[in-house]
Design an enzyme around this catalytic site. Structure first.
Site, PDB file in Angstrom:
ATOM      1  N   SER A  67       0.611  -1.277   0.039  1.00 45.06           N
ATOM      2  CA  SER A  67       0.123   0.022   0.077  1.00 45.06           C
ATOM      3  C   SER A  67       0.950   1.375  -0.006  1.00 45.06           C
ATOM      4  O   SER A  67       0.590   2.293  -0.758  1.00 45.06           O
ATOM      5  CB  SER A  67      -0.923  -0.104   1.355  1.00 45.06           C
ATOM      6  OG  SER A  67      -2.053  -1.088   0.912  1.00 45.06           O
ATOM      7  N   LYS A  97     -10.255  -5.142  10.453  1.00 46.03           N
ATOM      8  CA  LYS A  97     -11.491  -4.570   9.343  1.00 46.03           C
ATOM      9  C   LYS A  97     -12.935  -4.529  10.162  1.00 46.03           C
ATOM     10  O   LYS A  97     -13.738  -3.633   9.790  1.00 46.03           O
ATOM     11  CB  LYS A  97     -11.756  -5.398   8.081  1.00 46.03           C
ATOM     12  CG  LYS A  97     -10.369  -5.126   7.171  1.00 46.03           C
ATOM     13  CD  LYS A  97     -10.683  -6.159   5.768  1.00 46.03           C
ATOM     14  CE  LYS A  97      -9.460  -5.908   4.946  1.00 46.03           C
ATOM     15  NZ  LYS A  97      -9.767  -6.280   3.687  1.00 46.03           N
TER      16      LYS A  97
END
Length: 327
Positions: A46, A103
Site C-alpha cells: 500500500s 476490518k
C-alpha cells in the site's frame, strides 16, 4: 494476465521489469499523514501505491506509512484521528487503510459508516469528514474492477460464481458479485457453522448463498466462473494440486498476492484457467482511498495517469483505459 515476479538486486526490490527502491522509514515533517494498519504489515505494498499516486497528483505534504497495529493499539490511534493538530509533531491524519485483522474491530471507533461499510460490516478505509470519523469499504470496488480488468464478462444467467473463505473479504467478494449482477453464489468454507455474518449480508443484498464444505471444492471447480479465493497466503496449498480440469478461460481472483504466483494460481493456470492476482484488487481499492485521502476530483485523463503511476510503482502493466466502474 500479467504476472508479478519478485526478487532483490542491489538494495532494490524488483517486480517484473520495474525496479522499486526500498525506502527507509522516516519521520519527516509532513503536515499530513496516512497509514495502513494491520498485523503483520511489513509485506504491504500500500505505501508504494499511495506514494506514487500522491507524487502524481502533486500532494507533496502527505506521507503514507505502514503502522503495525493490533486491536489494543486502536484507542490510541483513534485519539490521533479525532484530535489532529496538523503540526510536524502531531501531523493531521488524512486517512487510514485498514487490513486484517482489524476490518471489523475499527467499526466501534467510527462515528458513521458509509452504505457499503454498513452492508458488508467491514471497514478498510477511515477518514475524517468535518468532526466525524467515517468508516468506508473500498474492497468491493477493488474486487469488481480487478475482475473486469482481467476480462470478466458477467453472465449471471449462464454461470455461477464461487467464493472461498468466510471472513470479511469474503463478504466484500459476495457484495462485489452482487454488484456485477449475480444473484446466487456457492461459498466454500472450512467451518460452515461460522457463516452467520455472511448469511446476514446475503439476506440484506437478496443474494442466495449456498454453503459448501471446502474439501469438496477441488472436484467442483470446473462448475464455476468466476472463483474468488479470499484465503490467506498458502492456505490453499493443501488441496490446490487436487483440482480437476477447468473450463477454458475460467477466472480465478486470488486475493493473496505475496508470494506470487501462489500454488493455487499456478495450478489454476496449468488447468487452462485465467488468474488475476490480489495485487490488482489492492490497486483498485487503493485508487478510491487516494481520492478520499487527497480530496481530489481529477478528470478521466488525470485518473488514468494516476492509475498508471500506481501500476508502475508495483510492476503491474500500464492500462490503456479506466475500468468500467472506476470510482
Amino acid at each position: 494476465t500479467p504476472r508479478v515476479h519478485q526478487g532483490c538486486s542491489g538494495g532494490r526490490t524488483w517486480r517484473g521489469t520495474v525496479y522499486v527502491k526500498q525506502e527507509p522509514y522516516r519521520e519527516a515533517p509532513y503536515a499530513r499523514r496516512a497509514y495502513v494498519l494491520g498485523h503483520p504489515i511489513g509485506h504491504s505494498l500500500s505505501p508504494a501505491l499511495h506514494r506514487a499516486a500522491y507524487r502524481y497528483v502533486g500532494d507533496n505534504d502527505l506521507e503514507y506509512q505502514r503502522r503495525d497495529t493490533v486491536r489494543e493499539d486502536l484507542p490510541g490511534i483513534f485519539t490521533e484521528v479525532n484530535h489532529p493538530a496538523g503540526t510536524p509533531e502531531a501531523p493531521y491524519i488524512a486517512g487510514l487503510s485498514v487490513t486484517m485483522p482489524l476490518k471489523t474491530a475499527v467499526i466501534e471507533y467510527c462515528d458513521e459508516l458509509t452504505e457499503l461499510a454498513r452492508i458488508t460490516g467491514a471497514v478498510n478505509t477511515v477518514y475524517v469528514n468535518g468532526l466525524k470519523v467515517i468508516g468506508h469499504n473500498t474492497d468491493v470496488a477493488g474486487i469488481v474492477n480487478a475482475l473486469l480488468q482481467a476480462g470478466l464478462d458477467p453472465a449471471p444467467q449462464r454461470e455461477r460464481p464461487a467464493v472461498v473463505g468466510g471472513g470479511a473479504t469474503a463478504i466484500s467478494a459476495l457484495t462485489a458479485l452482487h454488484r456485477l449482477g449475480y444473484g446466487g453464489v456457492d461459498l466454500y468454507a472450512r467451518s460452515l457453522h461460522k457463516l452467520a455474518d455472511v448469511h446476514a449480508v446475503a439476506d440484506r443484498l437478496g443474494v442466495q448463498v449456498t454453503p459448501q464444505p471446502l474439501a469438496q471444492l477441488p472436484a467442483a471447480v470446473s462448475a464455476y466462473n468466476p472463483v474468488i479465493s479470499t484465503l490467506p497466503a498458502r492456505a490453499a496449498d493443501a488441496w490446490a494440486q487436487d483440482m480437476g480440469e477447468l473450463t477454458a478461460g475460467s477466472l480465478l481472483l486470488d486475493v493473496a498476492y505475496d508470494p506470487w504466483p501462489s500454488l493455487l494460481a499456478s495450478e489454476w493456470e496449468k488447468r487452462g484457467g485465467t488468474v488475476v492476482s490480489g495485487l490488482e484488487m489492492l490497486l483498485y481499492q487503493a485508487v478510491e482511498q487516494v481520492l478520499i485521502f487527497t480530496r481530489r476530483t481529477p478528470n478521466d485523463t488525470e485518473k488514468l495517469g494516476m492509475l498508471n503511476a500506481m501500476c508502475a510503482a508495483v510492476g503491474l502493466a500500464p492500462r490503456e483505459h479506466l475500468p468500467q466502474t472506476f470510482v
